[in-house]
Design a protein around this motif. Structure first.
Motif, short mmCIF file in Angstrom:
data_model
loop_
_atom_site.label_atom_id
_atom_site.label_comp_id
_atom_site.label_asym_id
_atom_site.label_seq_id
_atom_site.Cartn_x
_atom_site.Cartn_y
_atom_site.Cartn_z
N LYS A 93 0.84 -1.19 0.00
CA LYS A 93 0.00 0.00 0.00
C LYS A 93 0.88 1.25 0.00
O LYS A 93 1.86 1.32 0.75
CB LYS A 93 -0.91 -0.01 1.24
N VAL A 108 -3.51 -4.64 -13.52
CA VAL A 108 -3.74 -5.04 -12.13
C VAL A 108 -4.30 -6.46 -12.08
O VAL A 108 -5.30 -6.76 -12.74
CB VAL A 108 -4.71 -4.06 -11.43
N GLU A 142 -4.49 -8.00 -8.74
CA GLU A 142 -5.19 -7.87 -7.46
C GLU A 142 -4.90 -6.48 -6.91
O GLU A 142 -3.84 -5.92 -7.16
CB GLU A 142 -4.68 -8.90 -6.44
N GLY A 143 -5.87 -5.96 -6.14
CA GLY A 143 -5.64 -4.67 -5.49
C GLY A 143 -6.21 -3.50 -6.28
O GLY A 143 -7.12 -3.66 -7.10
N GLU A 144 -5.62 -2.32 -6.05
CA GLU A 144 -6.12 -1.10 -6.67
C GLU A 144 -4.99 -0.10 -6.83
O GLU A 144 -4.13 0.02 -5.96
CB GLU A 144 -7.22 -0.48 -5.78
N ALA A 151 -8.78 -4.78 -10.25
CA ALA A 151 -8.36 -6.06 -10.84
C ALA A 151 -8.84 -6.19 -12.29
O ALA A 151 -10.00 -5.93 -12.59
CB ALA A 151 -8.90 -7.21 -10.01
N ALA A 210 0.03 2.28 -5.61
CA ALA A 210 -0.92 1.27 -5.12
C ALA A 210 -1.67 1.88 -3.94
O ALA A 210 -1.05 2.36 -3.00
CB ALA A 210 -0.17 0.02 -4.71
N SER A 246 -1.18 -4.63 -3.75
CA SER A 246 -1.57 -4.98 -5.12
C SER A 246 -0.58 -5.92 -5.78
O SER A 246 0.60 -5.95 -5.43
CB SER A 246 -1.69 -3.70 -5.98
N ILE A 277 0.59 -6.75 -9.71
CA ILE A 277 0.50 -6.13 -11.03
C ILE A 277 1.35 -6.88 -12.04
O ILE A 277 2.48 -7.26 -11.75
CB ILE A 277 0.93 -4.65 -10.94
#
Length: 200
Positions: free
Chosen positions: A23, A40, A42-44, A64, A85, A89, A91
């Motif tokens: 993060k 992506v 997973e995550g943001e 995602a 992020a 995440s 990527i």
């Protein structure tokens, strides 16, 4: 702003690296040369600019399956935004040269990419219209409508997963203005606020 989705298996088959970001980790900085295609898993991820008053303006949030940072890669120039992020995440990161080879070998992906860029241009025009409007309620409704379309919320009200500060960053407003405007929109029954959570 919505990113493009490409089959991760194709990207991995072409040599994409799977990278983990904590993060707040920086993925790339504004004015850094674009050399990779990012997607992506997973995550943001958030892309944003900061003005001379250190006010942040969010350009896009990508979840995602969505890609980010491609425009600079296509024009072989520097990134006009920062990317970080906003939660832990994972990527996919593919060399730009290999990415262009992939596109040459998959015409159907080229077509999807064109649709993707057309959508980005449309969303940019909507953002400019929003920022040119002085009424904070209009800016916020425009932002919430775009968010709901992306979330495929349909007719029912959905929970908006943005803080008041994040809405301020997205719309170019002060957080105090967002709070007042949301109270007005609640009174007009255009939004609901339940236990401090926003529904649209």
């Amino acid at each position: 702003m919505e990113g493009m989705t490409m089959d991760p298996n194709i990207l991995i088959a072409y040599g994409a690296a799977v990278q983990k970001y904590k993060k707040h980790a920086i993925i790339f900085r504004q004015d850094e040369m674009a050399r990779f295609y990012f997607q992506v898993l997973e995550g943001e991820v958030k892309t944003y600019n900061v003005n001379h008053n250190t006010k942040e303006f969010v350009q896009g949030i990508f979840g995602a399956g969505e890609s980010f940072g491609e425009p600079a890669l296509f024009v072989r120039d520097v990134h006009p935004v920062n990317a970080i992020a906003i939660r832990q995440s994972v990527i996919l990161k593919l060399s730009g040269d290999v990415f262009f080879t992939l596109l040459a070998e998959y015409p159907d992906i080229q077509r999807i990419m064109l649709d993707h860029f057309a959508r980005q241009m449309y969303d940019h025009a909507v953002s400019v219209r929003m920022l040119n409007n002085d009424a904070p309620e209009f800016r916020i409704l425009d932002f919430l409508t775009t968010y709901k379309k992306k979330a495929e919320g349909g007719e029912d009200r959905i929970l908006v997963h943005f803080t008041r500060q994040e809405i301020a960053n997205q719309t170019g407003l002060r957080v105090e203005t967002v709070i007042r405007a949301l109270a007005k929109l609640r009174d007009q029954q255009k939004v609901e606020i339940i236990n401090r959570k926003l529904y649209f």
